[in-house]
Design a protein around this motif. Structure first.
Motif, PDB file in Angstrom:
ATOM      1  N   HIS A   1       0.838  -1.190   0.000  1.00 42.93           N
ATOM      2  CA  HIS A   1       0.000   0.000   0.000  1.00 42.93           C
ATOM      3  C   HIS A   1       0.884   1.254   0.000  1.00 42.93           C
ATOM      4  O   HIS A   1       2.064   1.195   0.347  1.00 42.93           O
ATOM      5  CB  HIS A   1      -0.937   0.002   1.191  1.00 42.93           C
ATOM      6  N   PRO A   2       0.334   2.385  -0.403  1.00 42.17           N
ATOM      7  CA  PRO A   2       1.112   3.631  -0.388  1.00 42.17           C
ATOM      8  C   PRO A   2       1.536   3.998   1.038  1.00 42.17           C
ATOM      9  O   PRO A   2       0.783   3.798   1.983  1.00 42.17           O
ATOM     10  CB  PRO A   2       0.142   4.670  -0.937  1.00 42.17           C
ATOM     11  N   VAL A   3       2.734   4.526   1.169  1.00 40.41           N
ATOM     12  CA  VAL A   3       3.265   4.930   2.471  1.00 40.41           C
ATOM     13  C   VAL A   3       3.624   6.404   2.392  1.00 40.41           C
ATOM     14  O   VAL A   3       4.388   6.814   1.524  1.00 40.41           O
ATOM     15  CB  VAL A   3       4.521   4.096   2.832  1.00 40.41           C
ATOM     16  N   LYS A   4       3.051   7.206   3.301  1.00 40.21           N
ATOM     17  CA  LYS A   4       3.313   8.653   3.301  1.00 40.21           C
ATOM     18  C   LYS A   4       4.693   8.977   3.851  1.00 40.21           C
ATOM     19  O   LYS A   4       5.445   9.730   3.262  1.00 40.21           O
ATOM     20  CB  LYS A   4       2.251   9.395   4.105  1.00 40.21           C
ATOM     21  N   ASN A   5       5.007   8.444   5.010  1.00 36.93           N
ATOM     22  CA  ASN A   5       6.253   8.798   5.682  1.00 36.93           C
ATOM     23  C   ASN A   5       6.970   7.522   6.111  1.00 36.93           C
ATOM     24  O   ASN A   5       6.952   7.158   7.279  1.00 36.93           O
ATOM     25  CB  ASN A   5       5.969   9.713   6.879  1.00 36.93           C
ATOM     26  N   GLY A   6       7.579   6.849   5.158  1.00 35.40           N
ATOM     27  CA  GLY A   6       8.267   5.614   5.442  1.00 35.40           C
ATOM     28  C   GLY A   6       8.402   4.783   4.179  1.00 35.40           C
ATOM     29  O   GLY A   6       8.204   5.292   3.086  1.00 35.40           O
ATOM     30  N   PHE A   7       8.724   3.516   4.341  1.00 35.28           N
ATOM     31  CA  PHE A   7       8.883   2.646   3.184  1.00 35.28           C
ATOM     32  C   PHE A   7       8.882   1.184   3.601  1.00 35.28           C
ATOM     33  O   PHE A   7       8.979   0.861   4.783  1.00 35.28           O
ATOM     34  CB  PHE A   7      10.146   2.980   2.396  1.00 35.28           C
ATOM     35  N   PHE A   8       8.769   0.322   2.610  1.00 33.73           N
ATOM     36  CA  PHE A   8       8.826  -1.119   2.808  1.00 33.73           C
ATOM     37  C   PHE A   8      10.277  -1.559   2.711  1.00 33.73           C
ATOM     38  O   PHE A   8      11.067  -0.961   1.984  1.00 33.73           O
ATOM     39  CB  PHE A   8       8.016  -1.848   1.730  1.00 33.73           C
ATOM     40  N   TYR A   9      10.612  -2.638   3.425  1.00 34.89           N
ATOM     41  CA  TYR A   9      11.959  -3.189   3.315  1.00 34.89           C
ATOM     42  C   TYR A   9      11.951  -4.677   3.642  1.00 34.89           C
ATOM     43  O   TYR A   9      11.032  -5.177   4.267  1.00 34.89           O
ATOM     44  CB  TYR A   9      12.935  -2.454   4.245  1.00 34.89           C
ATOM     45  N   SER A  10      13.000  -5.323   3.183  1.00 36.21           N
ATOM     46  CA  SER A  10      13.239  -6.720   3.534  1.00 36.21           C
ATOM     47  C   SER A  10      14.612  -6.796   4.182  1.00 36.21           C
ATOM     48  O   SER A  10      15.576  -6.242   3.652  1.00 36.21           O
ATOM     49  CB  SER A  10      13.213  -7.600   2.288  1.00 36.21           C
TER      50      SER A  10
END
Length: 75
Positions: A46-55
């Motif tokens: 999903h869209p993230v305003k203040n952050g991000f996805f990571y592995s």
């Protein structure tokens, strides 16, 4: 930094709970940066305003987190 397990079915509920504690303790909402972990295990992000996805298995993602922290502290 607020780390959220993106694979947890209750991630929204848990995120709101922790965000409310951070805000109660004086953190400005705009200053909360959310990192969604386990991006390698989910298909839809999903869209993230203040952050991000990571592995944690991605060297590139770990470098991006390190760079973000460095820039935040020393920029």
């Amino acid at each position: 930094l607020h780390i959220v397990d993106a694979t947890n079915s209750d991630w929204r509920k848990r995120m709101k709970f922790i965000d409310s504690i951070l805000i109660e303790k004086g953190t400005e909402k705009e200053k909360i940066v959310t990192l969604f972990s386990k991006s390698d295990l989910i298909k839809i992000k999903h869209p993230v305003k203040n952050g991000f996805f990571y592995s944690s298995f991605s060297t590139e993602d770990i470098y991006r987190i390190k760079r973000f922290i460095h820039d935040f502290l020393f920029a």
